[in-house]
Structures are given as C-alpha cells and as structure tokens.
Design a protein around this motif. Structure first.
Motif, PDB file in Angstrom:
ATOM      1  N   THR A 194       0.819  -1.210   0.000  1.00  0.00           N
ATOM      2  CA  THR A 194       0.000   0.000   0.000  1.00  0.00           C
ATOM      3  C   THR A 194       0.847   1.251   0.000  1.00  0.00           C
ATOM      4  O   THR A 194       1.843   1.334   0.706  1.00  0.00           O
ATOM      5  CB  THR A 194      -0.924   0.036   1.224  1.00  0.00           C
ATOM      6  OG1 THR A 194      -1.571   1.301   1.246  1.00  0.00           O
ATOM      7  CG2 THR A 194      -0.189  -0.147   2.533  1.00  0.00           C
ATOM      8  N   ALA A 195       0.435   2.217  -0.799  1.00  0.00           N
ATOM      9  CA  ALA A 195       1.116   3.509  -0.831  1.00  0.00           C
ATOM     10  C   ALA A 195       0.644   4.405   0.299  1.00  0.00           C
ATOM     11  O   ALA A 195       1.062   5.537   0.410  1.00  0.00           O
ATOM     12  CB  ALA A 195       0.878   4.200  -2.171  1.00  0.00           C
ATOM     13  N   LEU A 196      -0.237   3.896   1.169  1.00  0.00           N
ATOM     14  CA  LEU A 196      -0.775   4.712   2.250  1.00  0.00           C
ATOM     15  C   LEU A 196       0.155   4.786   3.447  1.00  0.00           C
ATOM     16  O   LEU A 196      -0.112   5.498   4.389  1.00  0.00           O
ATOM     17  CB  LEU A 196      -2.117   4.134   2.723  1.00  0.00           C
ATOM     18  CG  LEU A 196      -3.268   4.203   1.729  1.00  0.00           C
ATOM     19  CD1 LEU A 196      -4.474   3.489   2.309  1.00  0.00           C
ATOM     20  CD2 LEU A 196      -3.609   5.621   1.381  1.00  0.00           C
ATOM     21  N   ALA A 197       1.235   4.044   3.417  1.00  0.00           N
ATOM     22  CA  ALA A 197       2.050   3.940   4.617  1.00  0.00           C
ATOM     23  C   ALA A 197       2.591   5.277   5.076  1.00  0.00           C
ATOM     24  O   ALA A 197       2.406   5.670   6.214  1.00  0.00           O
ATOM     25  CB  ALA A 197       3.209   2.971   4.379  1.00  0.00           C
ATOM     26  N   ALA A 218      -7.527  -7.052  13.372  1.00  0.00           N
ATOM     27  CA  ALA A 218      -7.646  -6.402  12.071  1.00  0.00           C
ATOM     28  C   ALA A 218      -7.210  -4.943  12.190  1.00  0.00           C
ATOM     29  O   ALA A 218      -7.248  -4.353  13.271  1.00  0.00           O
ATOM     30  CB  ALA A 218      -9.083  -6.470  11.540  1.00  0.00           C
ATOM     31  N   ALA A 219      -6.780  -4.394  11.066  1.00  0.00           N
ATOM     32  CA  ALA A 219      -6.426  -2.981  10.976  1.00  0.00           C
ATOM     33  C   ALA A 219      -7.313  -2.326   9.929  1.00  0.00           C
ATOM     34  O   ALA A 219      -7.632  -2.934   8.901  1.00  0.00           O
ATOM     35  CB  ALA A 219      -4.958  -2.812  10.613  1.00  0.00           C
ATOM     36  N   VAL A 220      -7.705  -1.095  10.191  1.00  0.00           N
ATOM     37  CA  VAL A 220      -8.490  -0.310   9.244  1.00  0.00           C
ATOM     38  C   VAL A 220      -7.736   0.971   8.950  1.00  0.00           C
ATOM     39  O   VAL A 220      -7.265   1.648   9.876  1.00  0.00           O
ATOM     40  CB  VAL A 220      -9.896   0.004   9.789  1.00  0.00           C
ATOM     41  CG1 VAL A 220     -10.611   0.989   8.871  1.00  0.00           C
ATOM     42  CG2 VAL A 220     -10.708  -1.272   9.933  1.00  0.00           C
ATOM     43  N   ILE A 221      -7.624   1.298   7.679  1.00  0.00           N
ATOM     44  CA  ILE A 221      -6.993   2.542   7.246  1.00  0.00           C
ATOM     45  C   ILE A 221      -8.039   3.388   6.533  1.00  0.00           C
ATOM     46  O   ILE A 221      -8.680   2.929   5.580  1.00  0.00           O
ATOM     47  CB  ILE A 221      -5.786   2.271   6.331  1.00  0.00           C
ATOM     48  CG1 ILE A 221      -4.636   1.670   7.153  1.00  0.00           C
ATOM     49  CG2 ILE A 221      -5.333   3.549   5.637  1.00  0.00           C
ATOM     50  CD1 ILE A 221      -3.409   1.332   6.335  1.00  0.00           C
ATOM     51  N   CYS A 222      -8.206   4.616   7.015  1.00  0.00           N
ATOM     52  CA  CYS A 222      -9.131   5.567   6.400  1.00  0.00           C
ATOM     53  C   CYS A 222      -8.317   6.608   5.645  1.00  0.00           C
ATOM     54  O   CYS A 222      -7.318   7.111   6.163  1.00  0.00           O
ATOM     55  CB  CYS A 222      -9.977   6.273   7.465  1.00  0.00           C
ATOM     56  SG  CYS A 222     -10.891   5.160   8.566  1.00  0.00           S
ATOM     57  N   ILE A 244      -2.149  -9.002  10.460  1.00  0.00           N
ATOM     58  CA  ILE A 244      -1.508  -7.816  11.026  1.00  0.00           C
ATOM     59  C   ILE A 244      -0.479  -8.139  12.097  1.00  0.00           C
ATOM     60  O   ILE A 244      -0.098  -7.270  12.876  1.00  0.00           O
ATOM     61  CB  ILE A 244      -2.571  -6.861  11.603  1.00  0.00           C
ATOM     62  CG1 ILE A 244      -3.365  -7.533  12.724  1.00  0.00           C
ATOM     63  CG2 ILE A 244      -3.502  -6.357  10.506  1.00  0.00           C
ATOM     64  CD1 ILE A 244      -4.231  -6.556  13.510  1.00  0.00           C
ATOM     65  N   ALA A 245      -0.004  -9.393  12.145  1.00  0.00           N
ATOM     66  CA  ALA A 245       0.944  -9.784  13.198  1.00  0.00           C
ATOM     67  C   ALA A 245       2.195  -8.905  13.165  1.00  0.00           C
ATOM     68  O   ALA A 245       2.676  -8.432  14.218  1.00  0.00           O
ATOM     69  CB  ALA A 245       1.311 -11.256  13.048  1.00  0.00           C
ATOM     70  N   ALA A 246       2.755  -8.676  11.973  1.00  0.00           N
ATOM     71  CA  ALA A 246       3.974  -7.864  11.872  1.00  0.00           C
ATOM     72  C   ALA A 246       3.719  -6.429  12.299  1.00  0.00           C
ATOM     73  O   ALA A 246       4.554  -5.804  12.957  1.00  0.00           O
ATOM     74  CB  ALA A 246       4.504  -7.913  10.438  1.00  0.00           C
ATOM     75  N   LEU A 247       2.544  -5.892  11.941  1.00  0.00           N
ATOM     76  CA  LEU A 247       2.210  -4.525  12.317  1.00  0.00           C
ATOM     77  C   LEU A 247       2.077  -4.394  13.831  1.00  0.00           C
ATOM     78  O   LEU A 247       2.625  -3.467  14.439  1.00  0.00           O
ATOM     79  CB  LEU A 247       0.920  -4.086  11.633  1.00  0.00           C
ATOM     80  CG  LEU A 247       0.394  -2.700  12.021  1.00  0.00           C
ATOM     81  CD1 LEU A 247       1.401  -1.616  11.671  1.00  0.00           C
ATOM     82  CD2 LEU A 247      -0.949  -2.426  11.359  1.00  0.00           C
ATOM     83  N   VAL A 248       1.363  -5.313  14.457  1.00  0.00           N
ATOM     84  CA  VAL A 248       1.170  -5.246  15.902  1.00  0.00           C
ATOM     85  C   VAL A 248       2.514  -5.361  16.617  1.00  0.00           C
ATOM     86  O   VAL A 248       2.780  -4.635  17.588  1.00  0.00           O
ATOM     87  CB  VAL A 248       0.192  -6.339  16.374  1.00  0.00           C
ATOM     88  CG1 VAL A 248       0.125  -6.377  17.897  1.00  0.00           C
ATOM     89  CG2 VAL A 248      -1.193  -6.096  15.786  1.00  0.00           C
ATOM     90  N   ALA A 301       5.967  -2.393   8.118  1.00  0.00           N
ATOM     91  CA  ALA A 301       4.767  -3.195   8.397  1.00  0.00           C
ATOM     92  C   ALA A 301       3.537  -2.571   7.740  1.00  0.00           C
ATOM     93  O   ALA A 301       2.685  -3.276   7.191  1.00  0.00           O
ATOM     94  CB  ALA A 301       4.569  -3.329   9.903  1.00  0.00           C
ATOM     95  N   LEU A 302       3.419  -1.249   7.784  1.00  0.00           N
ATOM     96  CA  LEU A 302       2.306  -0.577   7.127  1.00  0.00           C
ATOM     97  C   LEU A 302       2.371  -0.789   5.616  1.00  0.00           C
ATOM     98  O   LEU A 302       1.360  -1.063   4.965  1.00  0.00           O
ATOM     99  CB  LEU A 302       2.329   0.920   7.438  1.00  0.00           C
ATOM    100  CG  LEU A 302       1.855   1.334   8.832  1.00  0.00           C
ATOM    101  CD1 LEU A 302       2.207   2.793   9.096  1.00  0.00           C
ATOM    102  CD2 LEU A 302       0.359   1.114   8.978  1.00  0.00           C
TER     103      LEU A 302
END
Length: 333
Positions: free
Chosen positions: A6-9, A84-88, A112-116, A171-172
C-alpha cells in the motif's frame, strides 16, 4: 478488491537537507494506553476527514501524524488483542466523462501480526548529537480492531528523529488491504478545467502578496514573453473573499491566441504602480506557460482593485495596476 503493497504507509511532504541537533529525552517519552472505543462503525463516522488536508494544486495533504497528545491515541493495552487494521483515507480518481474526483476509502487488513509487533516496540532514544533529515513522514489514519469489534488508535513508536520507526513503516507498507467502502466526497477537476489545461482550484496570489506587503513596483523588463501562455480564470466565492489565501474555482480558460497574448502583454508592460485598494476580487485570471515551461506566472484581478502580479521564477514579485482594457482582454471566454 485486493491490493498488494500500500502507498498509504507514509508520505514525504517537504524534502530538505540534513539538520544537526541534539535530541533529548522527550523523543523517548512513552504515551499512556490508547482509549478503547466500544464498537467500530465506519471511516465515514470515525474519521470523516481522514486524508482531507490537501489544497490543490498542491493537492490537498494528509492527517497530522498521530501523537501521544491525542487522547484517543496511545499504546496498545496488553488486554486488547488486535485482529484487524483499518486505514481511512482519500484518493483521486478519474471521473467518467472527464475530470477527477476525490474518493474517501475504508480499507481493512486481517494479517496484522507484523504490524502489531512493530507497534509494540519502544521509542528509540538518544541523548547525543544526531543528524535528521527535514522531511515529514505522515502515516495514514489507522485503527486496530479486536474480535469483539472494539477499536483504538495506536501510537506509532518513533525513531531518534521523532518519525515512525522503520519497522512500523515497513509493516504498514506490507499490509494486504481490502477496500470495504468508498464514497465520492467532491470534484477535484472538472472536464472543462481538464480540457482547458487548468487546475480546478487556484489561489488569488495578487491578494496574498499585496496584503503581505512584499511585491515591488512593475518592472516591464520582466513582463514580455515569447512562449505561448495559457489563460485560466477563476471565480472566488464570497466565503473565500477577504481570507488569507482566497481560493477560486475554475470558470473558463485555454491557450491564448498570439494576437490576444500580444495585446495582454502590452497592457501589462504599460501599467503603472498599483493604487491603494482593499477590495477583494470575485474573479481573477492566471497566465502561465503551458506544460510547466519556465517563465513567470501572471495574476490579474478582473474586478475589485484590478491589480496584477508578475511572479518570476527567481527574484521579487512585481505588483502593478491593471485597467478596463486588460480586464476586457481577459474577461471573456
């Protein structure tokens, strides 16, 4: 719809050089636990303006980076288990039939294990002299959900420069996101503006510069142009007038014919110093070389004070006084 990386990181907003400095204990300060909200509903309700900070032509920006000062943001409580993760956020898409629109999106990731793990890392600390770049990293608007549907806004641990740690960014960027909702929130570019080669919105820089007291008098040597010019005319709504940076909406425009361009440039070159005036314009014209070619930008108020501004690529801007002839040349489609 599935998406890969994702380019949202992060977003790099202002590139700069390196700045040496001392980073003290405040970089390592840890926030308290995040506030847990009972039931997730949607980005439309929880974060209706996420990603809506940018104004064209430098397209509208992003939400400020999360910090521990926000009461809704903090460390993940050990008793809270994210699943779970939500991105707005928002993105710009082409419109059917031409132009572009801004779309608010809600995206979800379940792996989302790596993110957490990255979010549970401590801040990096330093007490010595370090060199930090001046770019500002802006993460997306992020929420974590547990199996009961509760949610929180996690704090993003920082590096020694106060930016999200590299592990968090990675991670993001590695999230596998599914778009669960999208809605159109506004028009970014109309078909008419696109056909004319103009931006949909632009700021009245005559008002900006004149109220700041920076421009000098007209300098005819900087006014003549040999390159073709494109005309873009903008209408300023009453709500924007008298503001610090009034924004206008595209009205009409397109390439100037050679004869019309010559007449406009002659009128500018013959102008004198601007007279004292504080009446905002409801319409203004922008004259620019097409396709990003080098050359000064020219702004002309089509009513109000009828001043003009020439902004060269380098050096001081020049403010002059327009007249009815100049308005007539630019004030028609």
């Amino acid at each position: 719809m599935r998406s890969g990386r994702t380019a949202l990181a992060v977003a790099l907003l202002a590139l700069g050089g390196c700045a040496g400095g001392s980073v003290g204990p405040e970089v390592g300060d840890e926030p308290g636990p995040a506030r847990i909200v009972e039931k997730w509903t949607s980005c439309a309700e929880a974060a209706p303006r996420a990603g809506a900070g940018v104004v064209l032509p430098a397209p509208d920006g992003a939400e400020p980076a999360p910090t521990g000062d926000d009461p809704a943001i903090g460390r993940i409580d050990p008793a809270f288990t994210p699943v779970a993760a939500v991105i707005c956020g928002r993105e710009t898409r082409p419109r059917p039939g031409g132009g572009a629109e801004q779309v608010a999106t809600e995206r979800r990731a379940d792996d989302i294990a790596a993110l957490v793990a990255a979010l549970r890392l401590p801040n990096r600390r330093t007490y010595g002299e370090i060199a930090c770049t001046l770019d500002m990293v802006v993460p997306p608007w992020l929420a974590l959900l547990d199996e009961r549907g509760r949610w929180l806004r996690p704090y993003l641990p920082t590096d020694v420069c106060g930016k999200p740690r590299a592990e968090v960014r990675a991670a993001l960027d590695g999230l596998r996101l599914t778009t669960v909702d999208s809605r159109t929130v506004g028009q970014v570019g109309s078909p008419a503006a696109e056909a004319a080669g103009c931006e949909q919105r632009w700021a009245d820089m005559v008002w900006v510069e004149s109220t700041a007291g920076r421009p000098g008098p007209p300098t005819p040597a900087t006014i003549p142009a040999t390159e073709p010019l494109r005309l873009c005319v903008y209408q300023v709504p009453p709500s924007e007038q008298h503001g610090g940076k009034p924004a206008g909406d595209f009205a009409y425009g397109g390439p100037l014919s050679p004869d019309r361009q010559t007449a406009v440039l002659r009128a500018l070159a013959a102008a004198g110093p601007a007279t004292a005036c504080a009446t905002p314009a409801s319409r203004f014209a922008v004259l620019r070389p097409p396709d990003g070619a080098a050359g000064p930008d020219r702004y002309v108020e089509l009513d109000g004070c009828r001043r003009f501004l020439v902004v060269p690529p380098a050096g001081r801007a020049q403010l002059g006084q327009g007249d009815a002839t100049l308005t007539e040349l630019l004030g028609r489609d």
